[in-house]
Write a protein that holds these residues in place. Sequence first.
Motif, PDB file in Angstrom:
ATOM      1  N   HIS A 448       0.797  -1.223   0.000  1.00  0.00           N
ATOM      2  CA  HIS A 448       0.000   0.000   0.000  1.00  0.00           C
ATOM      3  C   HIS A 448       0.833   1.279   0.000  1.00  0.00           C
ATOM      4  O   HIS A 448       0.409   2.297  -0.548  1.00  0.00           O
ATOM      5  N   LEU A 449       2.012   1.230   0.621  1.00  0.00           N
ATOM      6  CA  LEU A 449       2.809   2.453   0.766  1.00  0.00           C
ATOM      7  C   LEU A 449       4.060   2.483  -0.101  1.00  0.00           C
ATOM      8  O   LEU A 449       4.619   3.552  -0.337  1.00  0.00           O
ATOM      9  N   ALA A 450       4.515   1.290  -0.533  1.00  0.00           N
ATOM     10  CA  ALA A 450       5.752   1.186  -1.331  1.00  0.00           C
ATOM     11  C   ALA A 450       6.908   1.873  -0.597  1.00  0.00           C
ATOM     12  O   ALA A 450       7.074   1.690   0.607  1.00  0.00           O
ATOM     13  N   TRP A 451       7.676   2.718  -1.299  1.00  0.00           N
ATOM     14  CA  TRP A 451       8.882   3.309  -0.725  1.00  0.00           C
ATOM     15  C   TRP A 451       8.587   4.222   0.468  1.00  0.00           C
ATOM     16  O   TRP A 451       9.460   4.435   1.319  1.00  0.00           O
ATOM     17  N   LYS A 452       7.390   4.755   0.581  1.00  0.00           N
ATOM     18  CA  LYS A 452       7.072   5.649   1.699  1.00  0.00           C
ATOM     19  C   LYS A 452       7.171   4.936   3.046  1.00  0.00           C
ATOM     20  O   LYS A 452       7.392   5.566   4.091  1.00  0.00           O
TER      21      LYS A 452
END
Length: 523
Positions: A448-452
């Motif tokens: 849902h957030l990937a690299w964040k």
Amino acid sequence: MPAPAAAPPPSGLSIAHLQNNTAKWWWADPGLRKLTIGIACGFAVTVNNGYDMSLMGGLMANPQFMRDIDHPDANKLGLIVAAISLGMIPSLMFAPAVADRFGRRIAIAIGYVIVIAAVLVQTFAIGGWKMFAGRFVLGFGSSIVFVGSSPYVAEIAHPRNRAETAALINCNFYVGSIISAWVTFGTLNIKSNWSWRLCTLLQLGPPVFVLSLLPFAPDSPRWLVGKDRVDDAHRMLAKYHANGEMNDELVLFELEEIKEAIAAEKAYRAGSQYSAFFKTKGNRHRLFIIVMVGFLSQWVGNGIISYYLVDILKSVGITAPSQQTGYNGGLQIFNLFAAVFGSLMVERVGRRKMWLTSACGMLASYIVITACSAAYTEKGNKGAGYAVMAFLFVYFGFYDIAFTGLSVAYPLEVLTFSLRTKGIAITMLSMSCALFFNMYVNPIALQHLAWKYYFVYIGIIIFAIVVIYFFFPETKGRLLEEVAEIFDGPQAHVSGDRHDDRQDDFLDPDRKGSADEVEDSKV
């Protein structure tokens, strides 16, 4: 806020001049060569743990494996991967009691019998929940082995190389990781479910190896003294630390240190229950350290990379299974060399400096990984994707020089004998809780957030630096029994009024001396 945990002045009788009947190098000494049987038995558990961590990353790149566990969604996949950490938790309730009552070797043997059963269940499982069950039992047995084996290694090692030996315990994690990474790579082309079954079946190697050697390994001299078997402890120390010389000065000194330290613990009832961790300021400090080591060893970003490397590589454009498993294999080889290097430096550089260097380096590299992942995801910058791959190596290089070895060695040092197995169980419980969070939450968060999501771990690494700076004292140059003085004050050292002198010279095996020299050093 407390003052930084700088090293207090060293204490205890210098052992630099104590005569010791051993050769310069361990491989040239008969007693120390025999001791490697016991040390190898203690090392094997982290080989198994490393094999499993790399195994799951490799198997998730195997299409046949994903079919056989029913192509689980992120939620179910997280549970399957995390099952091993869930299985560790219930066994930690009684593993210390087994190791303390029956001995470290018996605990290791019981744990490995359970591991063998779990490996067979896991190997022949079809379906996600059957795989979950096998991995749960595997974690149950592995934690019993770990609670017995890690104190065992520290307690039987020769004091000349005890610090490095203890730090090397967890370095063998990467031996297992390397084997697993390349086995999963090599079996990709098998056109049946043996492409993954064979990988899991090979987890039988360390248990069978250890169970065949344990009858020839010695008991811990500290456990023997704790059971009032002082003569047996004396013979063990003489046989393995002085080639049978019962009157060896170092052996007699070690034995006296162990006897007096354990007698003092019994007199003060220092370690009879887990509640002992809350009774004194020193023990509360120990408890804080071992809990922090357990959580931070898994929560500084390494868990998301180790278990979900495939997802990270996919996020920067590396999608071919052969590329993913090949990269994983190369990373594990690099990790092993970095971890061994760090472990061999702990006594020269000091634990505190190693911890801080490692954490600060990880912070810098994780920031770069986050920035480059964002650049690739948002702008399609291929160069940024390659930078992520490069800085994963940099990150793990910094992680390995301290967190790999010291996450086991440091708790072993700060814990007294009667608290050691209980403390290691608490460290393992902290690790297991952190691992479960990593394994279960990470795939969902990454989806849902990937690299964040990496920003969470940047914050945790900053927290780790603060904790290490203010609460982790230096233990360099001390015997296991002497570390207690850092936490409990001069009264913790029960061997009387002793001359204050560094032990650095003792690390040089060429330094030998007579009893007269020992007396001269007191003047």
